[in-house]
Design a protein around this motif. Sequence first.
Motif, PDB file in Angstrom:
ATOM      1  N   TRP A 158       0.732  -1.261   0.000  1.00  0.00           N
ATOM      2  CA  TRP A 158       0.000   0.000   0.000  1.00  0.00           C
ATOM      3  C   TRP A 158       0.764   1.317   0.000  1.00  0.00           C
ATOM      4  O   TRP A 158       0.157   2.348  -0.282  1.00  0.00           O
ATOM      5  CB  TRP A 158      -1.039   0.051   1.111  1.00  0.00           C
ATOM      6  CG  TRP A 158      -2.016  -1.085   1.086  1.00  0.00           C
ATOM      7  CD1 TRP A 158      -2.113  -2.081   0.145  1.00  0.00           C
ATOM      8  CD2 TRP A 158      -3.039  -1.350   2.042  1.00  0.00           C
ATOM      9  NE1 TRP A 158      -3.134  -2.930   0.458  1.00  0.00           N
ATOM     10  CE2 TRP A 158      -3.724  -2.514   1.633  1.00  0.00           C
ATOM     11  CE3 TRP A 158      -3.445  -0.711   3.202  1.00  0.00           C
ATOM     12  CZ2 TRP A 158      -4.790  -3.051   2.347  1.00  0.00           C
ATOM     13  CZ3 TRP A 158      -4.504  -1.253   3.918  1.00  0.00           C
ATOM     14  CH2 TRP A 158      -5.169  -2.403   3.487  1.00  0.00           C
ATOM     15  N   GLU A 186      -4.326  -7.466  -0.967  1.00  0.00           N
ATOM     16  CA  GLU A 186      -5.725  -7.034  -0.983  1.00  0.00           C
ATOM     17  C   GLU A 186      -6.119  -6.073  -2.108  1.00  0.00           C
ATOM     18  O   GLU A 186      -6.294  -4.866  -1.887  1.00  0.00           O
ATOM     19  CB  GLU A 186      -6.091  -6.408   0.377  1.00  0.00           C
ATOM     20  CG  GLU A 186      -5.938  -7.362   1.540  1.00  0.00           C
ATOM     21  CD  GLU A 186      -6.412  -6.788   2.871  1.00  0.00           C
ATOM     22  OE1 GLU A 186      -6.616  -5.568   2.957  1.00  0.00           O
ATOM     23  OE2 GLU A 186      -6.578  -7.564   3.814  1.00  0.00           O
ATOM     24  N   TRP A 190      -8.927  -5.408  -3.349  1.00  0.00           N
ATOM     25  CA  TRP A 190     -10.131  -4.613  -3.057  1.00  0.00           C
ATOM     26  C   TRP A 190      -9.772  -3.331  -2.309  1.00  0.00           C
ATOM     27  O   TRP A 190     -10.323  -2.256  -2.580  1.00  0.00           O
ATOM     28  CB  TRP A 190     -11.141  -5.429  -2.236  1.00  0.00           C
ATOM     29  CG  TRP A 190     -12.385  -4.644  -1.902  1.00  0.00           C
ATOM     30  CD1 TRP A 190     -13.503  -4.528  -2.669  1.00  0.00           C
ATOM     31  CD2 TRP A 190     -12.617  -3.843  -0.733  1.00  0.00           C
ATOM     32  NE1 TRP A 190     -14.425  -3.705  -2.042  1.00  0.00           N
ATOM     33  CE2 TRP A 190     -13.900  -3.275  -0.860  1.00  0.00           C
ATOM     34  CE3 TRP A 190     -11.863  -3.550   0.412  1.00  0.00           C
ATOM     35  CZ2 TRP A 190     -14.461  -2.438   0.112  1.00  0.00           C
ATOM     36  CZ3 TRP A 190     -12.419  -2.711   1.375  1.00  0.00           C
ATOM     37  CH2 TRP A 190     -13.701  -2.162   1.224  1.00  0.00           C
ATOM     38  N   CYS A 191      -8.846  -3.429  -1.350  1.00  0.00           N
ATOM     39  CA  CYS A 191      -8.464  -2.236  -0.584  1.00  0.00           C
ATOM     40  C   CYS A 191      -7.708  -1.255  -1.477  1.00  0.00           C
ATOM     41  O   CYS A 191      -7.924  -0.038  -1.407  1.00  0.00           O
ATOM     42  CB  CYS A 191      -7.608  -2.607   0.625  1.00  0.00           C
ATOM     43  SG  CYS A 191      -8.546  -3.400   1.952  1.00  0.00           S
ATOM     44  N   LEU A 215     -11.591   0.557  -1.745  1.00  0.00           N
ATOM     45  CA  LEU A 215     -11.484   1.312  -0.489  1.00  0.00           C
ATOM     46  C   LEU A 215     -10.754   2.640  -0.692  1.00  0.00           C
ATOM     47  O   LEU A 215     -11.060   3.631  -0.023  1.00  0.00           O
ATOM     48  CB  LEU A 215     -10.738   0.458   0.553  1.00  0.00           C
ATOM     49  CG  LEU A 215     -10.690   0.992   1.984  1.00  0.00           C
ATOM     50  CD1 LEU A 215     -12.077   1.008   2.620  1.00  0.00           C
ATOM     51  CD2 LEU A 215      -9.747   0.151   2.838  1.00  0.00           C
ATOM     52  N   SER A 216      -9.809   2.660  -1.627  1.00  0.00           N
ATOM     53  CA  SER A 216      -8.926   3.817  -1.805  1.00  0.00           C
ATOM     54  C   SER A 216      -9.380   4.763  -2.912  1.00  0.00           C
ATOM     55  O   SER A 216      -9.074   5.949  -2.878  1.00  0.00           O
ATOM     56  CB  SER A 216      -7.507   3.330  -2.128  1.00  0.00           C
ATOM     57  OG  SER A 216      -7.088   2.365  -1.192  1.00  0.00           O
ATOM     58  N   HIS A 254     -11.338   6.037   1.649  1.00  0.00           N
ATOM     59  CA  HIS A 254     -10.866   5.915   3.034  1.00  0.00           C
ATOM     60  C   HIS A 254      -9.354   5.743   3.143  1.00  0.00           C
ATOM     61  O   HIS A 254      -8.785   5.945   4.202  1.00  0.00           O
ATOM     62  CB  HIS A 254     -11.551   4.738   3.737  1.00  0.00           C
ATOM     63  CG  HIS A 254     -13.027   4.940   3.928  1.00  0.00           C
ATOM     64  ND1 HIS A 254     -13.561   6.158   4.280  1.00  0.00           N
ATOM     65  CD2 HIS A 254     -14.075   4.095   3.797  1.00  0.00           C
ATOM     66  CE1 HIS A 254     -14.882   6.045   4.370  1.00  0.00           C
ATOM     67  NE2 HIS A 254     -15.212   4.803   4.061  1.00  0.00           N
ATOM     68  N   HIS A 255      -8.724   5.275   2.085  1.00  0.00           N
ATOM     69  CA  HIS A 255      -7.264   5.092   2.085  1.00  0.00           C
ATOM     70  C   HIS A 255      -6.666   5.909   0.941  1.00  0.00           C
ATOM     71  O   HIS A 255      -7.372   6.299  -0.002  1.00  0.00           O
ATOM     72  CB  HIS A 255      -6.910   3.613   1.899  1.00  0.00           C
ATOM     73  CG  HIS A 255      -7.048   2.786   3.147  1.00  0.00           C
ATOM     74  ND1 HIS A 255      -6.649   1.475   3.227  1.00  0.00           N
ATOM     75  CD2 HIS A 255      -7.538   3.085   4.377  1.00  0.00           C
ATOM     76  CE1 HIS A 255      -6.876   1.004   4.440  1.00  0.00           C
ATOM     77  NE2 HIS A 255      -7.423   1.953   5.154  1.00  0.00           N
ATOM     78  N   ASN A 292      -8.772  -9.982   0.200  1.00  0.00           N
ATOM     79  CA  ASN A 292      -9.598  -9.915   1.416  1.00  0.00           C
ATOM     80  C   ASN A 292     -11.050 -10.216   1.079  1.00  0.00           C
ATOM     81  O   ASN A 292     -11.538  -9.897  -0.003  1.00  0.00           O
ATOM     82  CB  ASN A 292      -9.452  -8.573   2.128  1.00  0.00           C
ATOM     83  CG  ASN A 292      -9.691  -7.375   1.230  1.00  0.00           C
ATOM     84  OD1 ASN A 292      -9.224  -7.333   0.101  1.00  0.00           O
ATOM     85  ND2 ASN A 292     -10.430  -6.401   1.727  1.00  0.00           N
ATOM     86  N   TYR A 330     -16.885  -7.165  -3.852  1.00  0.00           N
ATOM     87  CA  TYR A 330     -15.864  -7.363  -2.819  1.00  0.00           C
ATOM     88  C   TYR A 330     -15.176  -8.719  -2.958  1.00  0.00           C
ATOM     89  O   TYR A 330     -13.951  -8.810  -2.890  1.00  0.00           O
ATOM     90  CB  TYR A 330     -16.541  -7.261  -1.444  1.00  0.00           C
ATOM     91  CG  TYR A 330     -15.617  -6.942  -0.288  1.00  0.00           C
ATOM     92  CD1 TYR A 330     -14.637  -7.846   0.136  1.00  0.00           C
ATOM     93  CD2 TYR A 330     -15.726  -5.742   0.407  1.00  0.00           C
ATOM     94  CE1 TYR A 330     -13.810  -7.554   1.202  1.00  0.00           C
ATOM     95  CE2 TYR A 330     -14.893  -5.445   1.476  1.00  0.00           C
ATOM     96  CZ  TYR A 330     -13.940  -6.359   1.868  1.00  0.00           C
ATOM     97  OH  TYR A 330     -13.115  -6.066   2.922  1.00  0.00           O
ATOM     98  N   TRP A 375      -3.530   2.544   9.538  1.00  0.00           N
ATOM     99  CA  TRP A 375      -3.968   3.341   8.392  1.00  0.00           C
ATOM    100  C   TRP A 375      -4.807   4.543   8.816  1.00  0.00           C
ATOM    101  O   TRP A 375      -4.366   5.326   9.661  1.00  0.00           O
ATOM    102  CB  TRP A 375      -4.687   2.427   7.381  1.00  0.00           C
ATOM    103  CG  TRP A 375      -3.823   1.257   6.991  1.00  0.00           C
ATOM    104  CD1 TRP A 375      -4.029  -0.050   7.303  1.00  0.00           C
ATOM    105  CD2 TRP A 375      -2.581   1.292   6.250  1.00  0.00           C
ATOM    106  NE1 TRP A 375      -3.003  -0.831   6.794  1.00  0.00           N
ATOM    107  CE2 TRP A 375      -2.110  -0.033   6.156  1.00  0.00           C
ATOM    108  CE3 TRP A 375      -1.816   2.312   5.651  1.00  0.00           C
ATOM    109  CZ2 TRP A 375      -0.923  -0.378   5.496  1.00  0.00           C
ATOM    110  CZ3 TRP A 375      -0.635   1.959   4.988  1.00  0.00           C
ATOM    111  CH2 TRP A 375      -0.213   0.638   4.925  1.00  0.00           C
TER     112      TRP A 375
END
Length: 442
Positions: A123, A167, A169-170, A174-175, A180-181, A222, A246, A405
């Motif tokens: 990440w 991951e 998906w993250c 998510l990003s 959120h990231h 994930n 997801y 994070w």
Amino acid sequence: MLPGRSEFPSDLLFGVATSSYQIEGHSFGGAGPTHWDSFAATPGNVVRAENGARACDHYHRWPEDLDLIAAAGFDIYRFSTSWARIMPEGRGAVNAEGLDFYDRLVDGMLARGLKPALTLYHWELPAALADLGGWRNRDIAGWLADFTDVVCRRLGDRIWCAAPINEPWCVSWLSHFEGHHAPGLRDIRATARTMHHVLLAHGRAIEVMRGLGISNLGAVCNFEFAHPADGSKAAQIAARRYDAIYNQFFASGLFKGCYPDAVLEGLGPHMPKGWQDDFGVIGAPLDWFGINYYTCKRIAAADTPWPALQEVPGPLPKTAMGWEIYPDGLHHFLTMLARDYTGTLPLYVTENGLASPDPLVDGGIDDQMRLGYFQSHLAACQRAIADGVPLKGYIAWSLLDNYEWALGYEKRFGLVHLDFETLQRTPKASYHAWMKALEPRA
Ligand code: PNW
């Protein structure tokens, strides 16, 4: 008490995981700036605007941390390499000090009898590459391949297994959709491109490693179980859509050479040109598949257009993250993946764990909630094995309390407590329970 080794198949391995940005201390050793540094510096993104500049100071204290892993009796240490530590500009010049650090670290694992499980990217994207569009730019696949080449020429002779990316998906949803990231975008087009580019970059990195003669290569995704929030038809459709985005999208790309219709319905118009032609690279054969599992979600019908989904709180006991504790979800994914995607391919739980309140009792940290969580999820693994799932390992998240994070240092996932003032490490009750469970078989 945790179940001992004798309560699992004799070839099942146990491990513990961390990631570079979350523990090392990014201000040390000549590492270049990353998109997490700038994301954290922007007010509102991270609790107290905390970043990974010092973190757990693992960069200097790694021998003590490896000693803790070995003393507990773990077989595997899952760690990651920081791209910007090794290539401060993301491309071109290599920071010898950074590569030397991982060289010592891997030797340190081997000296202690630990199997090094390498994740190349967990990440922290070099800022110079983020400036070029980061994951939205198709060139990322070539950049990651070059980074993989640099790392694996140096470490490849000593690592036990490797996965390119933690991951997908993250990294994508998510990003780039939830924001959120890092890089904190809320943009469906950026999300669609990233979802595809992450898998393309994965495939290119696998090609590079195969070319260098490295074996035991895998991928880590994930998974989150999606319950419909209520009995309505609309909630069922929403939960199925959540599951498709997801849980199915990345497994489908890796193992079936296609993406689910339920996702393409909404993402189709935003996909990068020519995506249909990339599955030959994406689907490169793997030696194992890793599952990161934490929780379930309750999905309600949203009155907003695709792909907005509404999450509502559920009734089960929750961790300090507010995440419901749902071990049946882990059993579900192990059996579902083996049945629908991976067949006889070895599966690993590559992350499982929780943030808990960790009360101080008589000078020790009595993290009973963490112990109970590990018990119930290990039991779910045992049920999956009894059902015929080729589960070959279980890796707990995480060795240390660390940089969580967007939640900064507030949420603690460690088996070992960190005093972020003194940097003192104190094993919690759960660490001692693992030590007991991991005693060699009689
Ligand atoms: C994983 N979500 O991330 C990561 O691999 C770790 O770096 C992290 O510390 C750990 O889980 C605990 O959070 C996730 O919002 C972060 O769905 C967020 C989500 C899922 C996984």
